[in-house]
Scaffold this active site. Structure first.
Site, PDB file in Angstrom:
ATOM      1  N   SER A  69      25.835  18.970 -38.666  1.00  0.00           N
ATOM      2  CA  SER A  69      24.799  19.610 -37.862  1.00  0.00           C
ATOM      3  C   SER A  69      25.134  21.067 -37.567  1.00  0.00           C
ATOM      4  O   SER A  69      26.291  21.460 -37.528  1.00  0.00           O
ATOM      5  CB  SER A  69      24.640  18.872 -36.532  1.00  0.00           C
TER       6      SER A  69
HETATM    7  N1  SAH Z   1      27.811  14.142 -36.590  1.00  0.00           N
HETATM    8  C1  SAH Z   1      27.828  14.321 -38.005  1.00  0.00           C
HETATM    9  C2  SAH Z   1      26.410  14.391 -38.547  1.00  0.00           C
HETATM   10  C3  SAH Z   1      26.312  13.646 -39.806  1.00  0.00           C
HETATM   11  S1  SAH Z   1      24.676  13.413 -40.438  1.00  0.00           S
HETATM   12  C4  SAH Z   1      28.638  15.528 -38.395  1.00  0.00           C
HETATM   13  O1  SAH Z   1      28.932  16.367 -37.537  1.00  0.00           O
HETATM   14  O2  SAH Z   1      29.027  15.644 -39.563  1.00  0.00           O
HETATM   15  C5  SAH Z   1      24.286  11.794 -39.875  1.00  0.00           C
HETATM   16  C6  SAH Z   1      25.235  10.690 -40.272  1.00  0.00           C
HETATM   17  O3  SAH Z   1      24.686   9.471 -39.790  1.00  0.00           O
HETATM   18  C7  SAH Z   1      25.428  10.508 -41.771  1.00  0.00           C
HETATM   19  O4  SAH Z   1      26.791  10.545 -42.083  1.00  0.00           O
HETATM   20  C8  SAH Z   1      24.810   9.137 -42.051  1.00  0.00           C
HETATM   21  O5  SAH Z   1      25.450   8.416 -43.101  1.00  0.00           O
HETATM   22  C9  SAH Z   1      24.998   8.450 -40.729  1.00  0.00           C
HETATM   23  N2  SAH Z   1      24.114   7.312 -40.482  1.00  0.00           N
HETATM   24  C10 SAH Z   1      22.794   7.188 -40.777  1.00  0.00           C
HETATM   25  N3  SAH Z   1      22.334   5.972 -40.393  1.00  0.00           N
HETATM   26  C11 SAH Z   1      23.382   5.324 -39.817  1.00  0.00           C
HETATM   27  C12 SAH Z   1      23.550   4.033 -39.228  1.00  0.00           C
HETATM   28  N4  SAH Z   1      22.538   3.151 -39.114  1.00  0.00           N
HETATM   29  N5  SAH Z   1      24.768   3.706 -38.748  1.00  0.00           N
HETATM   30  C13 SAH Z   1      25.811   4.562 -38.845  1.00  0.00           C
HETATM   31  N6  SAH Z   1      25.722   5.794 -39.393  1.00  0.00           N
HETATM   32  C14 SAH Z   1      24.523   6.174 -39.880  1.00  0.00           C
END
Ligand code: SAH
Length: 218
Positions: A69
């Site tokens: 993000s």
């Molecule tokens: N906080 C992270 C943002 C990653 S983007 C950072 O700073 O890098 C969102 C993430 O949520 C992705 O890695 C995706 O695989 C994960 N995600 C999506 N659906 C999910 C679920 N149901 N359970 C766990 N993780 C999930």
């Protein structure tokens, strides 16, 4: 400290300080949040080829169709959960590269972080180990169910956009606790939920743009 961590040029402390100045201009006021974002080297969480852009005000790809993000959103969501009340236990849904996880870990007692994509979880583990952040427990699971064995949580952060707030997450929020979750499919907004003695209070905040919260594991 290794030069990979301390950085040089576009990954140096000076560049990070410029990011902090920008966050202040964008309205982030909490000194604890600003301090931690000044300390954690964001560039080690992105691919080497993108390191020089790590402090730009944008989201960046981290592989598997996912993104880290944008700094402002990380700061904003962290501020919403921690301001005035440093949380004890925190639950994060969507570990990604582990950057947001590390920020939360420095502002709380313990973070439980759930990711559905195993290769990303492994990457995040390596990243936080390199920074020697110890108070994080990772779990490869579908975040919709949360981590019942860790509940109740003082704060819950979801970092992928949901169509509805999973009931399991609401149940795992402590009374007096706060949860922030991006909501919506086309147009998305941040939703801040506070658990009170009698129920839940919900507030609609900033427009945002997140990858979707998906079901199942991979
Ligand atoms: N906080 C992270 C943002 C990653 S983007 C950072 O700073 O890098 C969102 C993430 O949520 C992705 O890695 C995706 O695989 C994960 N995600 C999506 N659906 C999910 C679920 N149901 N359970 C766990 N993780 C999930």
């Amino acid at each position: 400290m290794s030069t990979r961590i301390s950085g040089i040029g576009m990954t140096s402390q000076r560049t990070r300080l410029r990011m902090i100045t920008r966050l202040r201009e964008q309205g982030i006021v909490d000194e604890a949040v600003l301090n931690v974002m000044n300390e954690i080297p964001r560039h080690i969480f992105v691919e080497e080829a993108l390191a020089s852009r790590a402090y730009d005000d944008c989201a960046l790809p981290i592989g598997f169709g996912q993104t880290i993000s944008q700094p402002y959103i990380v700061a904003r969501m962290t501020e919403l959960l921690t301001v005035g009340k440093p949380p004890g236990k925190v639950l994060e849904i969507g570990t990604g590269c582990g950057y947001q996880t590390s920020i939360l870990a420095r502002l709380s007692t313990e973070v439980y972080s759930v990711e559905r994509l195993l290769p990303l979880l492994s990457k995040a583990r390596r990243n936080v180990r390199e920074l020697r952040v110890m108070n994080i427990r990772f779990k490869h699971a579908d975040g919709h169910v949360g981590i019942p064995e860790g509940a109740p949580f003082d704060a819950i952060m979801v970092t992928a956009a949901a169509t509805h707030v999973p009931d399991a997450l609401k149940q795992q929020l402590a009374v007096g606790g706060r949860m922030v979750v991006p909501m919506g499919t086309g147009e998305q907004f941040l939703c801040l939920i506070e658990r009170t003695r009698s129920g839940f209070a919900e507030k609609r905040l900033d427009a945002v743009n997140f990858v979707p919260l998906l079901s199942g594991l991979s």
